[in-house]
Design a protein around this motif. Sequence first.
Motif, PDB file in Angstrom:
ATOM      1  N   TRP A  98     -29.791 -24.493   7.586  1.00 31.38           N
ATOM      2  CA  TRP A  98     -30.618 -25.688   7.525  1.00 31.38           C
ATOM      3  C   TRP A  98     -30.289 -26.502   8.757  1.00 31.38           C
ATOM      4  O   TRP A  98     -29.116 -26.761   9.057  1.00 31.38           O
ATOM      5  CB  TRP A  98     -30.333 -26.516   6.276  1.00 31.38           C
ATOM      6  CG  TRP A  98     -31.188 -27.743   6.195  1.00 31.38           C
ATOM      7  CD1 TRP A  98     -32.438 -27.831   5.654  1.00 31.38           C
ATOM      8  CD2 TRP A  98     -30.878 -29.053   6.695  1.00 31.38           C
ATOM      9  NE1 TRP A  98     -32.931 -29.113   5.784  1.00 31.38           N
ATOM     10  CE2 TRP A  98     -31.985 -29.891   6.428  1.00 31.38           C
ATOM     11  CE3 TRP A  98     -29.794 -29.606   7.356  1.00 31.38           C
ATOM     12  CZ2 TRP A  98     -32.033 -31.227   6.782  1.00 31.38           C
ATOM     13  CZ3 TRP A  98     -29.836 -30.940   7.711  1.00 31.38           C
ATOM     14  CH2 TRP A  98     -30.946 -31.738   7.413  1.00 31.38           C
ATOM     15  N   ASN A  99     -31.307 -26.883   9.500  1.00 31.53           N
ATOM     16  CA  ASN A  99     -31.136 -27.732  10.679  1.00 31.53           C
ATOM     17  C   ASN A  99     -31.742 -29.102  10.409  1.00 31.53           C
ATOM     18  O   ASN A  99     -32.837 -29.189   9.839  1.00 31.53           O
ATOM     19  CB  ASN A  99     -31.846 -27.126  11.902  1.00 31.53           C
ATOM     20  CG  ASN A  99     -31.187 -25.866  12.383  1.00 31.53           C
ATOM     21  OD1 ASN A  99     -29.974 -25.799  12.494  1.00 31.53           O
ATOM     22  ND2 ASN A  99     -31.982 -24.850  12.663  1.00 31.53           N
ATOM     23  N   HIS A 100     -31.061 -30.126  10.855  1.00 30.83           N
ATOM     24  CA  HIS A 100     -31.616 -31.467  10.764  1.00 30.83           C
ATOM     25  C   HIS A 100     -32.965 -31.491  11.491  1.00 30.83           C
ATOM     26  O   HIS A 100     -33.113 -30.844  12.538  1.00 30.83           O
ATOM     27  CB  HIS A 100     -30.650 -32.463  11.410  1.00 30.83           C
ATOM     28  CG  HIS A 100     -31.031 -33.884  11.196  1.00 30.83           C
ATOM     29  ND1 HIS A 100     -31.988 -34.509  11.965  1.00 30.83           N
ATOM     30  CD2 HIS A 100     -30.605 -34.796  10.288  1.00 30.83           C
ATOM     31  CE1 HIS A 100     -32.138 -35.745  11.554  1.00 30.83           C
ATOM     32  NE2 HIS A 100     -31.299 -35.954  10.532  1.00 30.83           N
ATOM     33  N   PRO A 101     -33.946 -32.217  10.972  1.00 35.40           N
ATOM     34  CA  PRO A 101     -35.271 -32.241  11.612  1.00 35.40           C
ATOM     35  C   PRO A 101     -35.244 -32.572  13.105  1.00 35.40           C
ATOM     36  O   PRO A 101     -36.075 -32.071  13.862  1.00 35.40           O
ATOM     37  CB  PRO A 101     -36.029 -33.303  10.810  1.00 35.40           C
ATOM     38  CG  PRO A 101     -35.394 -33.264   9.461  1.00 35.40           C
ATOM     39  CD  PRO A 101     -33.932 -32.980   9.717  1.00 35.40           C
ATOM     40  N   ASP A 102     -34.297 -33.391  13.552  1.00 36.13           N
ATOM     41  CA  ASP A 102     -34.214 -33.730  14.973  1.00 36.13           C
ATOM     42  C   ASP A 102     -33.853 -32.525  15.841  1.00 36.13           C
ATOM     43  O   ASP A 102     -34.085 -32.544  17.054  1.00 36.13           O
ATOM     44  CB  ASP A 102     -33.164 -34.827  15.207  1.00 36.13           C
ATOM     45  CG  ASP A 102     -33.575 -36.174  14.640  1.00 36.13           C
ATOM     46  OD1 ASP A 102     -34.765 -36.330  14.253  1.00 36.13           O
ATOM     47  OD2 ASP A 102     -32.713 -37.069  14.566  1.00 36.13           O
ATOM     48  N   TRP A 103     -33.269 -31.492  15.242  1.00 37.97           N
ATOM     49  CA  TRP A 103     -32.811 -30.327  15.997  1.00 37.97           C
ATOM     50  C   TRP A 103     -33.702 -29.104  15.815  1.00 37.97           C
ATOM     51  O   TRP A 103     -33.439 -28.069  16.397  1.00 37.97           O
ATOM     52  CB  TRP A 103     -31.368 -29.995  15.600  1.00 37.97           C
ATOM     53  CG  TRP A 103     -30.429 -31.054  16.065  1.00 37.97           C
ATOM     54  CD1 TRP A 103     -29.977 -32.124  15.345  1.00 37.97           C
ATOM     55  CD2 TRP A 103     -29.860 -31.182  17.362  1.00 37.97           C
ATOM     56  NE1 TRP A 103     -29.147 -32.899  16.114  1.00 37.97           N
ATOM     57  CE2 TRP A 103     -29.056 -32.333  17.364  1.00 37.97           C
ATOM     58  CE3 TRP A 103     -29.939 -30.427  18.521  1.00 37.97           C
ATOM     59  CZ2 TRP A 103     -28.347 -32.743  18.484  1.00 37.97           C
ATOM     60  CZ3 TRP A 103     -29.228 -30.841  19.632  1.00 37.97           C
ATOM     61  CH2 TRP A 103     -28.447 -31.981  19.603  1.00 37.97           C
ATOM     62  N   ARG A 104     -34.715 -29.207  15.008  1.00 41.00           N
ATOM     63  CA  ARG A 104     -35.612 -28.080  14.795  1.00 41.00           C
ATOM     64  C   ARG A 104     -36.503 -27.869  16.013  1.00 41.00           C
ATOM     65  O   ARG A 104     -36.833 -28.805  16.716  1.00 41.00           O
ATOM     66  CB  ARG A 104     -36.461 -28.306  13.547  1.00 41.00           C
ATOM     67  CG  ARG A 104     -35.610 -28.319  12.305  1.00 41.00           C
ATOM     68  CD  ARG A 104     -36.417 -28.600  11.071  1.00 41.00           C
ATOM     69  NE  ARG A 104     -35.491 -28.775   9.952  1.00 41.00           N
ATOM     70  CZ  ARG A 104     -35.799 -29.335   8.814  1.00 41.00           C
ATOM     71  NH1 ARG A 104     -37.028 -29.775   8.605  1.00 41.00           N
ATOM     72  NH2 ARG A 104     -34.907 -29.462   7.869  1.00 41.00           N
ATOM     73  N   SER A 134     -31.879 -24.118  17.364  1.00 45.10           N
ATOM     74  CA  SER A 134     -32.421 -23.362  16.225  1.00 45.10           C
ATOM     75  C   SER A 134     -32.797 -21.932  16.601  1.00 45.10           C
ATOM     76  O   SER A 134     -32.864 -21.061  15.731  1.00 45.10           O
ATOM     77  CB  SER A 134     -33.619 -24.082  15.606  1.00 45.10           C
ATOM     78  OG  SER A 134     -34.675 -24.163  16.534  1.00 45.10           O
TER      79      SER A 134
END
Length: 161
Positions: free
Chosen positions: A58-64, A69
């Motif tokens: 799971w990646n934080h939305p800021d890092w997607r 990713s």
Amino acid sequence: QAARLYAWTTTSLYEETNSLRLFYKDPDRMKLPGETMTTDAPTTRSIAGRAVFSGAVWNHPDWRRGILSSLLPRICRTYAHTRWASDFTFSYMSKKLVAAGVAERVGYRNIEGSMYWRSPAVGNYEGSLIWMDTGYLIQDLRDYLGRLEAKVDPVVHRRRA
């Protein structure tokens, strides 16, 4: 990002998925009431030997959608292969993420079938099998690193014009 090695000398991903041994050493004793898992992906019958599950990230939305990713899954798969001499790397990815192109972004080109997991704890999950053999793992890493090298000067860490 996680990886797990399975050594399947007398079984395959198909049997391990459908029996729930993919998750439980003793499914009859350990599974939740009503929990089932099935797959119809044809290649699950031939994924055997030293198989690595790679995923569960799971990646934080800021890092997607950024470099992290697409890089972490490749680091994980490569490290697992160098550590365990894997024959296959696989995962089950949600149909929603596959449709959004995530499987391709993280290096998978073999996408097939469905896996249905019914669990009182998780609910209903439907995913697709994503997989690669060792030859493709190495080729994908070469291609990916080549694309990175063309975009970034590794000595000074800056984008080329």
